[in-house]
Motif scaffolding. Structure first.
Motif, PDB file in Angstrom:
ATOM      1  N   ILE A 103     -10.923  -4.000  -2.469  1.00  0.00           N
ATOM      2  CA  ILE A 103     -10.056  -4.898  -1.695  1.00  0.00           C
ATOM      3  C   ILE A 103     -10.421  -4.764  -0.214  1.00  0.00           C
ATOM      4  N   PHE A 104     -10.287  -5.883   0.508  1.00  0.00           N
ATOM      5  CA  PHE A 104     -10.613  -5.896   1.931  1.00  0.00           C
ATOM      6  C   PHE A 104      -9.563  -6.661   2.722  1.00  0.00           C
ATOM      7  N   LYS A 121      -2.495  -1.857   3.394  1.00  0.00           N
ATOM      8  CA  LYS A 121      -2.807  -2.759   2.281  1.00  0.00           C
ATOM      9  C   LYS A 121      -3.491  -1.978   1.148  1.00  0.00           C
ATOM     10  N   ALA A 122      -4.430  -1.115   1.516  1.00  0.00           N
ATOM     11  CA  ALA A 122      -5.116  -0.296   0.513  1.00  0.00           C
ATOM     12  C   ALA A 122      -4.126   0.578  -0.245  1.00  0.00           C
ATOM     13  N   GLU A 123      -3.203   1.174   0.471  1.00  0.00           N
ATOM     14  CA  GLU A 123      -2.207   2.044  -0.158  1.00  0.00           C
ATOM     15  C   GLU A 123      -1.336   1.258  -1.135  1.00  0.00           C
ATOM     16  N   GLY A 153     -11.548  -1.604   2.322  1.00  0.00           N
ATOM     17  CA  GLY A 153     -12.283  -1.734   3.571  1.00  0.00           C
ATOM     18  C   GLY A 153     -11.697  -2.759   4.511  1.00  0.00           C
ATOM     19  N   LEU A 154     -12.364  -2.911   5.630  1.00  0.00           N
ATOM     20  CA  LEU A 154     -11.948  -3.825   6.696  1.00  0.00           C
ATOM     21  C   LEU A 154     -13.166  -4.604   7.162  1.00  0.00           C
ATOM     22  N   GLN A 180      -4.877   5.980   1.852  1.00  0.00           N
ATOM     23  CA  GLN A 180      -5.120   4.878   2.785  1.00  0.00           C
ATOM     24  C   GLN A 180      -6.582   4.765   3.198  1.00  0.00           C
ATOM     25  N   HIS A 181      -7.417   5.693   2.791  1.00  0.00           N
ATOM     26  CA  HIS A 181      -8.795   5.733   3.282  1.00  0.00           C
ATOM     27  C   HIS A 181      -9.510   4.394   3.115  1.00  0.00           C
ATOM     28  N   LEU A 182     -10.247   4.020   4.162  1.00  0.00           N
ATOM     29  CA  LEU A 182     -11.095   2.835   4.126  1.00  0.00           C
ATOM     30  C   LEU A 182     -12.526   3.301   3.895  1.00  0.00           C
TER      31      LEU A 182
END
Length: 242
Positions: A103-104, A121-123, A153-154, A180-182
């Motif tokens: 997901i991005f 958002k990742a979380e 990611g972002l 939450q890590h990207l």
């Protein structure tokens, strides 16, 4: 006769085309919501074009069998072979958590606020419940697929920091929780990054941002293998007749 192709020129041309398109959107679309939607659609179309057909790419919510729902995700890379249900309601897609590879969040600029926003958002996706059941094949049955950590990611067009991946970037990323890590990101006119297993960052030059991002993302997707087969019975338990 020269039958050789300059791959670097092809990749750099691809990046310049994408950057030109996004800069045009940024310059001529003044409404922030419309600008954001146009930018998201550009990335969805681009990744949908270049990723193998096994990967689908859309904007969506992610849901689990308990009825929990993630925040709206700008770009979801997912698989429909083993998790075949993608729900549509009033033009909005709801994708089962088991089906999601990556997901991005997509923003105009890389900065602390947008890193935190993408992390949240990742979380919201990683907190969902996923199932995994055995897969029947011609020679027997494969055991349930172990659950992997969803890639997050972002993606941005530019960075508010110069250099993009200096101390402010590292501090902002270091403040994130494990959930939450990207893992990976792209700042199209500034470079791309990949989070290494040891917690350090591998980064690209600005001119190779897009191809670095694509190759590293594709490698990460390959390393995940196939998504787990969802437990359809748990999803169908929402029905009174089952």
């Amino acid at each position: 006769m020269n039958n050789r192709v300059n791959m670097k020129e092809l990749f750099l041309g691809m990046q310049q085309e994408m950057l030109s398109k996004l800069n045009t959107i940024r310059k001529h679309v003044t409404h922030s919501g419309t600008k954001g939607n146009a930018t998201e659609l550009s990335w969805i179309e681009w990744l949908g074009m270049y990723l193998p057909n096994r990967y689908s790419v859309d904007q969506a919510f992610v849901v689990d069998y308990k009825g929990n729902r993630s925040d709206q995700i700008d770009l979801v890379i997912y698989d429909k072979q083993y998790s075949p249900f993608v729900f549509f309601q009033d033009g909005v897609k709801f994708i089962p958590a088991e089906s999601v590879y990556a997901i991005f969040e997509i923003k105009q600029a890389l900065n602390k606020e947008h890193i935190q926003y993408a992390a949240e958002k990742a979380e919201s996706v990683r907190a969902l419940h996923r199932t995994s059941v055995p897969i029947v094949h011609a020679g027997g049955t494969y055991p349930p697929r172990p659950l992997f950590n969803v890639i997050a990611g972002l993606i941005t067009t530019s960075s508010d920091w110069n250099p993009p991946f200096g101390k402010p970037f590292e501090e902002s990323m270091g403040a994130l929780t494990p959930c939450q890590h990207l893992n990976i990101g792209c700042t199209l006119n500034g470079g791309s990054f990949l989070l290494s297993p040891d917690g350090t960052f591998e980064t690209s030059s600005d001119e190779e941002a897009l191809i670095f991002f694509f190759i590293k993302l594709f490698t990460q997707l390959q390393n995940l293998g196939t998504v787990p087969a969802m437990d359809i019975d748990l999803y169908s338990s929402a029905l009174d007749s089952i």
